[in-house]
Design a protein around this motif. Sequence first.
Motif, short mmCIF file in Angstrom:
data_model
loop_
_atom_site.label_atom_id
_atom_site.label_comp_id
_atom_site.label_asym_id
_atom_site.label_seq_id
_atom_site.Cartn_x
_atom_site.Cartn_y
_atom_site.Cartn_z
N ALA A 57 0.83 -1.20 0.00
CA ALA A 57 0.00 0.00 0.00
C ALA A 57 0.87 1.26 0.00
N HIS A 58 1.97 1.22 0.74
CA HIS A 58 2.88 2.38 0.81
C HIS A 58 3.53 2.63 -0.55
N MET A 59 3.90 1.56 -1.25
CA MET A 59 4.51 1.70 -2.57
C MET A 59 3.51 2.27 -3.58
N LYS A 60 2.27 1.81 -3.51
CA LYS A 60 1.24 2.34 -4.42
C LYS A 60 1.01 3.82 -4.18
N ARG A 61 0.93 4.19 -2.91
CA ARG A 61 0.75 5.61 -2.58
C ARG A 61 1.93 6.45 -3.06
N TYR A 62 3.12 5.90 -2.91
CA TYR A 62 4.30 6.65 -3.36
C TYR A 62 4.28 6.82 -4.87
N GLY A 63 3.92 5.77 -5.60
CA GLY A 63 3.85 5.87 -7.06
C GLY A 63 2.87 6.95 -7.51
N LEU A 64 1.69 6.98 -6.91
CA LEU A 64 0.71 8.02 -7.23
C LEU A 64 1.21 9.39 -6.81
N ALA A 65 1.88 9.44 -5.66
CA ALA A 65 2.38 10.72 -5.16
C ALA A 65 3.47 11.29 -6.06
N VAL A 66 4.31 10.43 -6.65
CA VAL A 66 5.35 10.89 -7.57
C VAL A 66 4.73 11.56 -8.79
N VAL A 67 3.68 10.93 -9.33
CA VAL A 67 2.97 11.51 -10.47
C VAL A 67 2.41 12.88 -10.08
N GLY A 68 1.75 12.94 -8.92
CA GLY A 68 1.21 14.21 -8.46
C GLY A 68 2.29 15.25 -8.23
N MET A 69 3.44 14.83 -7.70
CA MET A 69 4.55 15.73 -7.46
C MET A 69 5.04 16.36 -8.76
N ILE A 70 5.17 15.56 -9.80
CA ILE A 70 5.64 16.06 -11.09
C ILE A 70 4.62 17.02 -11.70
N ILE A 71 3.32 16.69 -11.57
CA ILE A 71 2.28 17.59 -12.08
C ILE A 71 2.34 18.94 -11.36
N LEU A 72 2.50 18.92 -10.04
CA LEU A 72 2.60 20.17 -9.28
C LEU A 72 3.84 20.96 -9.70
N ALA A 73 4.92 20.26 -10.00
CA ALA A 73 6.15 20.94 -10.42
C ALA A 73 5.98 21.66 -11.75
N MET A 74 5.08 21.15 -12.62
CA MET A 74 4.87 21.75 -13.93
C MET A 74 4.10 23.07 -13.86
N ILE A 351 8.54 7.49 5.21
CA ILE A 351 8.84 6.17 5.78
C ILE A 351 7.67 5.64 6.60
N SER A 352 7.09 6.47 7.46
CA SER A 352 5.94 6.02 8.25
C SER A 352 4.76 5.70 7.36
N TYR A 353 4.01 4.68 7.75
CA TYR A 353 2.82 4.29 7.00
C TYR A 353 1.71 5.32 7.24
N GLY A 354 1.10 5.80 6.15
CA GLY A 354 0.02 6.78 6.26
C GLY A 354 -0.15 7.54 4.97
N GLY A 355 -1.38 7.68 4.52
CA GLY A 355 -1.64 8.29 3.21
C GLY A 355 -1.52 9.79 3.20
N THR A 356 -2.16 10.48 4.16
CA THR A 356 -2.18 11.94 4.13
C THR A 356 -0.78 12.53 4.32
N ALA A 357 0.00 11.95 5.24
CA ALA A 357 1.36 12.45 5.46
C ALA A 357 2.21 12.28 4.21
N MET A 358 2.07 11.14 3.51
CA MET A 358 2.81 10.90 2.28
C MET A 358 2.44 11.95 1.22
N LEU A 359 1.13 12.18 1.02
CA LEU A 359 0.68 13.14 0.03
C LEU A 359 1.15 14.55 0.37
N THR A 360 1.12 14.90 1.65
CA THR A 360 1.54 16.23 2.07
C THR A 360 3.02 16.47 1.80
N VAL A 361 3.84 15.51 2.18
CA VAL A 361 5.29 15.65 1.97
C VAL A 361 5.61 15.71 0.48
#
Length: 387
Positions: A57-74, A351-361
């Motif tokens: 679940a953490h890996m899936k969230r990170y994968g989605l978060a990377v896509v979102g991070m790149i979109i925000l960077a654009m 590193i910690s498990y959790g969706g909102t914290a991952m998305l925020t960072v």
Amino acid sequence: MFVMTPMGRNQQKKLTLKEKLLGLNWSLIVLITIVASVGFATLYSAAYGNAEPWMVAHMKRYGLAVVGMIILAMIDLRLYMRFAYAFYAFALVLLVYVEFFGEIGMGAQRWINLGFMQLQPSEMMKIALVLSLARYFHGLGWDAVGKPWVLIPPLGLVLMPAGLVMKQPDLGTAGTLIICGGAMFFAAGVRWWKFVIVLALGIGAAYFAWHSDLMHDYQKARVLTFLNPEADPRGAGYHTIQSKIALGSGGVWGKGFLQGTQSHLDFLPERQTDFIFTMFAEEWGLVGGLVLLALYSLLVCYGIAIALRCRSEFGKFLAYGLSFNLFTYFFINTAMVMGLIPVVGVPLPLISYGGTAMLTVMAGFGLMMSVYLHRDTKLTRSGREED
């Protein structure tokens, strides 16, 4: 590592999507992925050598978060400046909503149930606060910052969400908002004597809260436990004592991957979230813990380097604020598990498990990389690009 190729303002305007993708700070993305990979491995170990329920679940969230991070960077930096207050207002409304309709868990009312995830608005507010303060301090100048009445609006921007978060109750996140806001005041050039006054008022408010009903009994217990955890080894002091035992048992080089005893024998509480650094240090020792802290410090250095090379004041303040926000995340978490500060619910970023914290960072990194991409855009106070 921090070398950034100069780019003229006219060229900055004409960047295509391909040029923006190529212009991303890919070394920063690699470093972020390395830290996140530490989280994947640690969550695998936390589940006794299983990918479920946390690592996948953490890996899936990170994968989605990377896509979102790149979109925000654009996205153009001017848009972030234009809608900074609107995003702050949206996050503030969510905090008010949580106060009345939020989900209750572990004795606190902090979450909004979206079905596919639990959204924690207080985490969103960390980004919204940095954006709004960067917008406010942009273009003020040192002379304007020196006037006390000019600091009343940004002080309100900090205290309103901090007060709402404290009512949830979430003392750790409320403190993080106040500390991060204070750091941005300092970056804006606020004189040191004003911080002394605020600190004195804060001590007085803390004294009043302690002797009134503003602080919950469990929050007082955390402070007393911090001062003397051995006074209640099976109750309030249990978490701190077990965390110290696990850290010490790791020694210099650690017990090895999947070989932690305190965590795998269930002595270590919340090993997949708040106390995940303790579990990592038990398996990888003092050396592994120092390496991880060095990686986090390098991420902060990236953010500061981006701020120093940005032409606009808004971009500078945004990158500084996001860098300090990241620092408070990992500093508070690691200091907490070492017994240096009272136990508060602050996760270890990436590193910690959790969706909102991952998305925020990751959203913070996306904004930071937008500052990097648009570092040559010089903005007026209204948010328009200078001619």
